[in-house]
Scaffold this motif. Structure first.
Motif, mmCIF file in Angstrom:
data_model
loop_
_atom_site.group_PDB
_atom_site.id
_atom_site.type_symbol
_atom_site.label_atom_id
_atom_site.label_comp_id
_atom_site.label_asym_id
_atom_site.label_seq_id
_atom_site.Cartn_x
_atom_site.Cartn_y
_atom_site.Cartn_z
ATOM 1 N N GLN A 1 0.803 -1.214 0.000
ATOM 2 C CA GLN A 1 0.000 0.000 0.000
ATOM 3 C C GLN A 1 0.837 1.265 0.000
ATOM 4 N N THR A 2 2.072 1.199 0.482
ATOM 5 C CA THR A 2 2.856 2.420 0.592
ATOM 6 C C THR A 2 4.333 2.087 0.643
ATOM 7 N N ALA A 3 5.168 3.100 0.482
ATOM 8 C CA ALA A 3 6.611 2.968 0.678
ATOM 9 C C ALA A 3 7.049 4.087 1.612
ATOM 10 N N THR A 4 7.684 3.730 2.724
ATOM 11 C CA THR A 4 8.139 4.685 3.717
ATOM 12 C C THR A 4 9.634 4.458 3.928
ATOM 13 N N ILE A 5 10.431 5.499 3.718
ATOM 14 C CA ILE A 5 11.883 5.359 3.705
ATOM 15 C C ILE A 5 12.477 6.320 4.720
ATOM 16 N N ALA A 6 13.242 5.793 5.671
ATOM 17 C CA ALA A 6 13.834 6.629 6.709
ATOM 18 C C ALA A 6 14.929 5.837 7.420
ATOM 19 N N GLN A 7 15.524 6.503 8.409
ATOM 20 C CA GLN A 7 16.607 5.941 9.204
ATOM 21 C C GLN A 7 15.995 5.297 10.453
ATOM 22 N N PHE A 8 15.362 4.148 10.286
ATOM 23 C CA PHE A 8 14.644 3.522 11.389
ATOM 24 C C PHE A 8 15.566 2.769 12.345
ATOM 25 N N ALA A 9 16.716 2.314 11.858
ATOM 26 C CA ALA A 9 17.635 1.556 12.709
ATOM 27 C C ALA A 9 18.619 2.451 13.444
ATOM 28 N N GLY A 10 18.602 3.752 13.176
ATOM 29 C CA GLY A 10 19.494 4.678 13.864
ATOM 30 C C GLY A 10 20.609 5.185 12.969
ATOM 31 N N ALA A 11 21.276 6.238 13.424
ATOM 32 C CA ALA A 11 22.353 6.862 12.657
ATOM 33 C C ALA A 11 23.458 5.852 12.385
ATOM 34 N N GLY A 12 23.986 5.918 11.164
ATOM 35 C CA GLY A 12 25.070 5.030 10.779
ATOM 36 C C GLY A 12 24.632 3.669 10.297
ATOM 37 N N GLN A 13 23.320 3.368 10.354
ATOM 38 C CA GLN A 13 22.800 2.064 9.946
ATOM 39 C C GLN A 13 22.162 2.098 8.558
ATOM 40 N N GLY A 14 22.307 3.215 7.854
ATOM 41 C CA GLY A 14 21.695 3.333 6.541
ATOM 42 C C GLY A 14 20.203 3.566 6.631
ATOM 43 N N LEU A 15 19.560 3.527 5.474
ATOM 44 C CA LEU A 15 18.118 3.719 5.395
ATOM 45 C C LEU A 15 17.416 2.375 5.321
ATOM 46 N N GLN A 16 16.180 2.354 5.818
ATOM 47 C CA GLN A 16 15.323 1.184 5.684
ATOM 48 C C GLN A 16 14.037 1.597 4.956
ATOM 49 N N VAL A 17 13.404 0.611 4.367
ATOM 50 C CA VAL A 17 12.179 0.825 3.600
ATOM 51 C C VAL A 17 11.072 -0.008 4.239
ATOM 52 N N ALA A 18 10.005 0.643 4.648
ATOM 53 C CA ALA A 18 8.863 -0.050 5.248
ATOM 54 C C ALA A 18 7.672 0.019 4.313
ATOM 55 N N THR A 19 6.878 -1.024 4.329
ATOM 56 C CA THR A 19 5.606 -1.009 3.616
ATOM 57 C C THR A 19 4.578 -1.736 4.462
ATOM 58 N N VAL A 20 3.319 -1.576 4.092
ATOM 59 C CA VAL A 20 2.236 -2.257 4.788
ATOM 60 C C VAL A 20 1.247 -2.739 3.742
ATOM 61 N N THR A 21 0.671 -3.899 3.984
ATOM 62 C CA THR A 21 -0.283 -4.477 3.046
ATOM 63 C C THR A 21 -1.707 -4.022 3.373
#
Length: 644
Positions: A492-512
């Motif tokens: 349903q969506t794409a959400t991109i941010a630094q969810f694991a914390g600084a220095g851990q790169g970006l993560q991509v979340a989605t929900v069905t």
């Protein structure tokens, strides 16, 4: 053996099991009317509208649970219990048709990941489902009739399973799932009798200890985060709205104001909705101006609305740009007075297999997006869409530039990918150059619900990430080559941010959502799956990134509900919860309203807006993510929050 669960449906009313099969659940948190007891319906599909999947009824003076319909798309499920591992399950079933599919689900983790004792057109099976794949572990031909109940006994112990239905017996070995809930599922009419679950006392005790340890871990995390403190309550009598809100400095006072939009549905579904009322308010609840006539019956929305706040003419004052009455209006942000307007585009003749949108000669308008097509160095050009099929480009003063017809999805995103000073546009599965010419296009199928463009891996290469509805998630390079594809359900969506914390790169979340709603999935920036969990079925969520504590580790906002909502971290632990203080929770949105870089949370319904801030000061310096501008808001935009 210890009986740990018994259900005879006595807590449920005779009648239809509470349900909502509308698109409202995509980004509204609806409370279903009626009691669901300890059961949760974890699947939903728009084709189900018109009659419920499940009913509670009586037979020979006892209550039974009935799947009372035939479903051609998706599998209705009712789930109960806890995350159990080794167990013995007893129930009864009566086939109301031998030409169908149904069964008992166990070790359920999501509505796409479970085991089941499954009847299918004269064959009894033990199966394991993983996303779109179903593995048959054992099977036997059976001869059942529709006039009697059959005793069902299911034993799960480690990786070994035994099942008996009447005189038929199955055994299997599999290690896909270690624990999960139990329940019923099917696509054709069947009745289930009382359900009971038995466990060895030591297994039950170990299960309880594991759950207590998980709760304690989550509690300790929660103590480390600021918790919500109520900051403001704003009443919106008569002019309140659902998920159609905009932010901008309308009156030039240096603070954000709020614009609420109501709408009227026309013709068919939500393809031709028209804005019926706009109300501009400040953060003290004062109404600055109103356009149209308010009506609380017009508050909810299941689509985008073509309205934005932007300094379109670059005079230092913000305008409100919106479509109504087949015209594009540009009005003064402070007063609502018309500055200039033009007719919306003529609707071209429909082509292709997508839903036609040429019932009116001119388009109603579905959404607005601002970008730089001319190389002016600012987002002053306008893209205007219909619902699915067309996009037009205009200059800031409403002069047409070009038109593109195709599978346009819900909302575009533009970036200067080729570094020529002008934006390219990812719309649906097509990349357009600044002049509207097609650079490449992918034949994927379903429409795109959300698209993102950026250098998310930290290198020089552009990535295009697409939440492709029933087609799942795609990672594509700038030349149109598919890098990764995940068949995870209706993304349903794409959400991109630094969810694991600084220095851990970006993560991509989605929900069905459609089919198997509420499964939250987390990937790394390259599209490798990190984890998934069903938290919120049968609802969807905007899944917004939240800079809550200012540390650089962002959270995911799932809803404002006091017991089922809150914010989760990258482990999917609920680390921030909202108080049970009577606040609304139909809609939620993060926004920095106090100016300290951390997000406040707006929770609202048709009647009021409640705004929460943190209960403690933030760090200095405070993390300030770079996000998409407020003038490109949408219920379908990818939500991107990047380190500066």
């Amino acid at each position: 053996m210890k009986r740990v669960w018994y259900e005879d449906y006595s807590s449920l009313k005779v009648g239809a099991f509470p349900q909502d099969y509308s698109p409202l659940g995509e980004y509204h948190w609806l409370e279903l009317e009626g009691e669901t007891g300890r059961w949760k319906a974890t699947t939903v599909h728009h084709s189900w509208r018109g009659n419920p999947s499940w009913i509670v009824t009586t037979e020979d003076g006892r209550r039974v649970l009935e799947l009372a319909t035939v479903r051609q798309r998706a599998v209705p499920m009712l789930i109960t219990g806890e995350d159990w591992d080794d167990l013995t399950l007893n129930t009864k079933l009566r086939l109301l048709t031998t030409r169908g599919e149904f069964g008992v689900v166990f070790r359920y983790t999501t509505s796409r990941h479970y085991y089941a004792l499954w009847y299918s057109y004269g064959c009894l099976k033990l199966i394991a489902r993983c996303d779109g794949g179903i593995k048959t572990l054992a099977q036997v031909e059976v001869d059942f009739d529709c006039d009697q109940y059959y005793d069902v006994k299911l034993i799960a112990k480690g990786t070994r399973f035994e099942a008996c239905v009447g005189r038929y017996r199955l055994e299997a070995v599999d290690s896909s799932y270690q624990r999960g809930k139990v329940g019923f599922a099917g696509t054709h009419p069947v009745r289930f009798g009382p359900l009971e679950v038995w466990m060895e006392p030591q297994v039950w005790q170990a299960c309880r200890q594991r759950q207590e340890a998980e709760s304690e871990r989550e509690r300790k995390k929660r103590d480390a985060y600021p918790q919500p403190r109520l900051w403001k309550v704003i009443d919106t009598p008569g002019f309140g709205a659902g998920k159609s809100i905009r932010f901008g400095d309308l009156n030039g006072d240096g603070r954000k104001e709020i614009l609420l939009a109501q709408n009227i549905r026309r013709m068919r579904g939500d393809n031709f909705s028209e804005i019926s009322c706009l109300t501009a308010i400040d953060l003290d609840g004062n109404v600055l101006w109103q356009f149209g006539e308010p009506n609380p019956d017009n508050a909810l929305v299941t689509n985008d609305l073509p309205v934005q706040i932007h300094d379109l003419d670059q005079d230092g004052r913000q305008e409100v740009i919106f479509c109504k009455d087949f015209r594009i209006h540009v009005v003064d942000g402070a007063t609502g007075k018309l500055q200039y307007q033009s007719s919306t585009p003529m609707a071209p003749a429909h082509q292709g297999s997508r839903m036609p949108e040429d019932q009116y000669d001119r388009i109603c308008g579905d959404s607005l997006y601002f970008c730089d097509l001319s190389g002016a160095g600012r987002d002053q050009d306008i893209l205007i869409k219909d619902r699915y099929n067309n996009v037009w480009a205009y200059t800031w003063d409403l002069k047409p530039i070009w038109h593109h017809q195709g599978n346009c999805g819900h909302y575009p995103m533009a970036c200067d990918i080729d570094q020529d000073g002008k934006d390219e546009i990812l719309i649906g599965y097509t990349l357009l150059d600044h002049d509207g010419s097609v650079l490449w296009s992918l034949e994927i199928g379903d429409h795109a619900d959300g698209v993102a463009v950026g250098k998310f891996s930290g290198g020089l290469e552009w990535q295009l990430i697409i939440a492709a509805s029933d087609e799942g998630m795609y990672w594509v390079d700038q030349s149109g080559r598919i890098l990764k594809h995940w068949n995870i359900g209706h993304s349903q969506t794409a959400t991109i941010a630094q969810f694991a914390g600084a220095g851990q790169g970006l993560q991509v979340a989605t929900v069905t959502f459609w089919g198997n709603p509420g499964i939250i999935i987390l990937f790394d920036a390259e599209g490798n799956l990190l984890r998934r969990k069903e938290l919120i079925a049968p609802r969807g969520t905007a899944l917004s990134p939240v800079n809550w504590d200012g540390s650089g580790k962002e959270l995911l906002l799932i809803s404002g509900h006091h017991s089922e909502g809150g914010m989760i971290d990258s482990d999917f632990d609920r680390v921030v919860v909202f108080p049970d203080d009577g606040h609304p929770f139909l809609c939620c949105e993060p926004a920095d309203l106090t100016g300290d870089a951390r997000d406040e949370i707006l929770l609202w319904d048709q009647h009021s807006i409640w705004i929460y801030t943190q209960d403690r000061p933030g760090p200095q310096p405070c993390y300030r993510p770079l996000r998409q501008p407020d003038y490109n808001m949408s219920n379908y935009r990818a939500q991107i929050s990047l380190p500066r």
